[in-house]
Design a protein around this motif. Structure first.
Motif, mmCIF file in Angstrom:
data_model
loop_
_atom_site.group_PDB
_atom_site.id
_atom_site.type_symbol
_atom_site.label_atom_id
_atom_site.label_comp_id
_atom_site.label_asym_id
_atom_site.label_seq_id
_atom_site.Cartn_x
_atom_site.Cartn_y
_atom_site.Cartn_z
ATOM 1 N N PRO A 144 80.446 62.232 -4.221
ATOM 2 C CA PRO A 144 80.955 62.116 -3.167
ATOM 3 C C PRO A 144 80.821 59.982 -2.865
ATOM 4 O O PRO A 144 79.350 60.187 -2.718
ATOM 5 C CB PRO A 144 80.934 62.727 -1.641
ATOM 6 C CG PRO A 144 80.156 64.693 -2.499
ATOM 7 C CD PRO A 144 79.696 63.622 -3.848
ATOM 8 N N GLY A 145 81.536 59.390 -1.875
ATOM 9 C CA GLY A 145 80.963 58.714 -1.893
ATOM 10 C C GLY A 145 80.179 58.526 -0.099
ATOM 11 O O GLY A 145 80.759 58.396 1.137
ATOM 12 N N TYR A 146 79.155 59.067 -0.133
ATOM 13 C CA TYR A 146 78.363 59.248 0.908
ATOM 14 C C TYR A 146 77.796 57.173 0.587
ATOM 15 O O TYR A 146 77.760 56.563 0.633
ATOM 16 C CB TYR A 146 76.497 59.636 0.225
ATOM 17 C CG TYR A 146 76.948 60.704 0.178
ATOM 18 C CD1 TYR A 146 77.129 62.525 1.009
ATOM 19 C CD2 TYR A 146 76.415 61.350 -0.997
ATOM 20 C CE1 TYR A 146 78.189 63.487 0.674
ATOM 21 C CE2 TYR A 146 76.617 62.625 -1.789
ATOM 22 C CZ TYR A 146 76.587 63.490 -0.716
ATOM 23 O OH TYR A 146 77.372 64.678 -0.755
ATOM 24 N N PRO A 147 77.399 56.703 2.759
ATOM 25 C CA PRO A 147 77.111 55.643 2.964
ATOM 26 C C PRO A 147 76.529 54.741 1.872
ATOM 27 O O PRO A 147 76.457 54.368 1.274
ATOM 28 C CB PRO A 147 76.818 55.875 3.946
ATOM 29 C CG PRO A 147 77.170 57.107 5.261
ATOM 30 C CD PRO A 147 77.817 58.268 3.907
ATOM 31 N N ALA A 148 75.016 55.771 1.118
ATOM 32 C CA ALA A 148 73.706 55.157 0.570
ATOM 33 C C ALA A 148 74.054 55.168 -0.530
ATOM 34 O O ALA A 148 74.459 53.467 -1.415
ATOM 35 C CB ALA A 148 72.514 56.018 0.537
ATOM 36 N N VAL A 149 75.907 55.899 -1.259
ATOM 37 C CA VAL A 149 75.634 55.404 -2.920
ATOM 38 C C VAL A 149 76.841 54.055 -2.770
ATOM 39 O O VAL A 149 76.969 53.607 -3.476
ATOM 40 C CB VAL A 149 76.955 56.768 -2.971
ATOM 41 C CG1 VAL A 149 77.845 56.842 -4.377
ATOM 42 C CG2 VAL A 149 76.109 57.599 -2.799
ATOM 43 N N TYR A 163 82.690 61.650 4.049
ATOM 44 C CA TYR A 163 81.564 61.344 3.716
ATOM 45 C C TYR A 163 80.894 60.304 4.705
ATOM 46 O O TYR A 163 79.620 60.112 4.023
ATOM 47 C CB TYR A 163 82.415 60.930 2.416
ATOM 48 C CG TYR A 163 82.604 62.000 1.251
ATOM 49 C CD1 TYR A 163 82.051 63.184 1.840
ATOM 50 C CD2 TYR A 163 83.417 61.784 0.138
ATOM 51 C CE1 TYR A 163 82.391 64.530 1.232
ATOM 52 C CE2 TYR A 163 83.659 62.499 -0.094
ATOM 53 C CZ TYR A 163 83.641 63.985 -0.464
ATOM 54 O OH TYR A 163 84.398 65.128 -1.072
ATOM 55 N N LEU A 164 82.011 59.266 5.088
ATOM 56 C CA LEU A 164 80.641 58.123 5.794
ATOM 57 C C LEU A 164 80.263 58.759 7.252
ATOM 58 O O LEU A 164 80.544 58.033 8.082
ATOM 59 C CB LEU A 164 82.110 57.426 6.379
ATOM 60 C CG LEU A 164 81.578 55.831 6.646
ATOM 61 C CD1 LEU A 164 80.717 55.177 4.898
ATOM 62 C CD2 LEU A 164 82.492 54.597 6.937
ATOM 63 N N ARG A 165 79.099 59.676 6.911
ATOM 64 C CA ARG A 165 78.485 59.663 8.275
ATOM 65 C C ARG A 165 77.053 59.834 7.353
ATOM 66 O O ARG A 165 76.291 60.136 6.571
ATOM 67 C CB ARG A 165 78.905 60.401 8.811
ATOM 68 C CG ARG A 165 79.142 62.117 8.147
ATOM 69 C CD ARG A 165 79.408 63.252 8.150
ATOM 70 N NE ARG A 165 80.962 63.562 8.639
ATOM 71 C CZ ARG A 165 81.256 64.629 8.244
ATOM 72 N NH1 ARG A 165 80.919 65.608 8.252
ATOM 73 N NH2 ARG A 165 82.524 64.625 8.865
#
Ligand code: ADP
Ligand code: GLC
Length: 468
Positions: A42-47, A84-86
């Motif tokens: 998943p495209g988390y912010p850190a990724v 995912y953007l959180r």
């Protein structure tokens, strides 16, 4: 072999435990054997922040979400800002509460994994095997069973205690046909179980050590799924994890005060001194230093360390403890640290550098786990000549040889833990014997090469009778 490796976490971009390490190291080891492995995450912010070069490979509309598939070479990312953007972790918010929409977050991961492994994939690249990891990918084999010309599905259990069990009302928004909600499918005591779906639909099931593969077929450690696992025992095998021998190498580790090797063990003591200073412990080479690094949960038996602390310190010894987790354990350890200033050093938090220093600076490493699918720290500690004192369960039983490279004990009690430490310290006081054991532990090969070959063999067996 072309393999799509689906996972909810991958180090160093995002890691809450051993799965993050495995998701980085196993694909790399498979590539070193010549296989073509891509990791779906998943495209988390850190990724996303770490991979600005990722480019759009496809636009997706799945489960009512708008998402983009981003291609970052070896990594494929699902960019879905709504999910995912959180800020926070992969599974929980910053306060430690599970994200209420986890079924959607990981339903989408599973759904995209299945899409990319079937005939309708928007990518030219088609995997022969879809390798799913833990409950967040559990629905992937279920979705995949509806695809035509599909890849074979492997479901790996890193921890059977986490199953992803949710209200069945989610079925609809996850676009799961009602027929899947049966005792042969995702239904688990009236709820929807992600992991059960994976175990029921995958072509092969693996877990992360041979002993744990046997243990999960018993009522005691089967977490309610032992019946299903026994029924599928022909499809189930155990492959012990390796470790990243580049990141964990006492001869080259940048986190240490002093690097050392098998024939320069005298230099290890500089790390003990650095660790004692870092944690405010009395600087004393003659006092045995016991270290531990783990999630503070019941699984890890960290309560046994808290319970045994007074007795261990009176041996005498010092304790160096790093971890985070349940409040009750943080409090119990905090109280012990307050009682024993100067001999019990506690750091509550996640600290990669300190984890390395504890591995190098301690004399013994404690792992009193109640269950342990594999465990990585006992392998790190053998490589660092810091002999593990571990409970004989799961991967600990498979990777520590009692009296040769570490010390095993049978029952998860504070008394047995303390007795094992006492047994270890008898050897510690005999410098020659101790050196021998340290060297034997440091010689052991825990690299990923052998396990990667075992996975590759499994993949090719499956691909040969690949379902059309
Ligand atoms: P699990 O995945 O069950 O937590 P493992 O032993 O497989 O157990 O992996 C744990 C990994 O996480 C190891 O690499 C360990 O060093 C690391 N780790 C756990 N807690 C911490 C922490 N508080 N700080 C730094 N590293 C940690
Ligand atoms: C899980 C297990 C641990 C294992 C890791 C990686 O988190 O608790 O024992 O080493 O997964 O497979």
């Amino acid at each position: 072999m072309r393999v799509l490796f689906a996972t909810p976490e991958c180090a160093p971009l995002t890691k809450t435990g051993g799965l993050g390490d495995v998701s980085a190291a196993l694909p790399a080891a498979l590539r070193a054997l010549g296989h073509d492995v891509r990791v779906l995450l998943p495209g988390y912010p850190a990724v996303l922040g770490a991979l600005p070069q990722a480019h759009e490979a496809a636009r997706l509309e799945l489960l009512g979400e708008q998402a983009r598939l981003l291609d970052a070479g070896e990594l494929l990312l699902i960019d879905c800002p709504a999910l995912y953007l959180r800020d926070g972790g992969p599974y929980q918010d910053a306060q430690g509460a599970d994200w209420p929409d986890n079924p959607r977050r990981f339903g989408l991961l599973s759904r995209v994994a299945a899409l990319l492994s079937g005939g309708a994939s928007p990518l030219e690249w088609r995997p022969q095997v879809l390798h799913c990891n833990d409950w967040p990918c559990g629905l992937a084999p279920v979705y995949l069973s509806f695809e035509t010309s599909r890849a074979a599905a492997v479901m790996t259990v890193h921890n059977l205690a986490f199953q992803g069990v949710f209200d069945p009302a989610w079925l609809r928004s996850l676009a799961l046909p009602v027929a899947t909600f049966s005792i042969e499918g995702v239904e688990f005591y009236g709820k929807l179980s992600f992991l059960k779906g994976g175990l029921a639909y995958a072509d092969a099931i693996t877990t992360v050590s041979p002993t744990y593969a046997r243990e999960i077929q018993t009522e005691e450690l089967g977490c309610g799924l032992d019946g299903l696992l026994r029924a599928r025992r022909d499809a189930l095998s155990g492959i012990a994890n390796g470790i990243d021998t580049d990141a964990w190498d006492p001869q080259r580790d940048a986190h240490l005060a002093q690097t050392y090797g098998r024939w320069t063990l005298e230099r290890k003591s500089a790390n003990k001194e650095a660790l004692q200073r870092r944690l405010g412990l009395a600087v004393d080479a003659g006092r045995p230093l016991l270290g531990t690094v783990c999630r503070f949960t019941e699984q890890k038996g960290i309560d046994l360390v808290a319970e045994a602390a007074d007795e261990l310190l009176a041996l005498p010894a010092q304790l160096a403890i790093l971890g985070t987790g349940e409040r009750r354990y943080e409090e119990a350890l905090g109280a012990a640290a307050a009682r024993h200033a100067g001999s019990l050093g506690l750091v509550v938090g996640f600290d990669e550098a300190l984890a390395h220093l504890i591995e190098a600076g301690a004399d013994l490493f404690l792992m009193p786990s109640r269950f342990e699918p594999c465990g990585l720290n006992q392998m790190y500690s053998q490589r660092y000549g810091t002999l593990p004192v571990a409970r004989s369960t799961g991967g600990l039983a498979d990777t520590v040889s009692d009296g040769e490279t570490g010390f095993l004990f049978q029952r998860a009690t504070a008394a047995e833990l303390a007795a094992a430490v006492r047994r270890a310290l008898e050897v510690w006081r005999d410098a020659r014997r101790w050196r021998d054991m340290q060297r034997r532990a440091m010689e052991r090969d825990f690299s990923w090469a052998a396990p990667a070959r075992q996975y590759a063999a499994l993949y090719s067996r499956l691909a040969r009778w690949q379902p059309a």
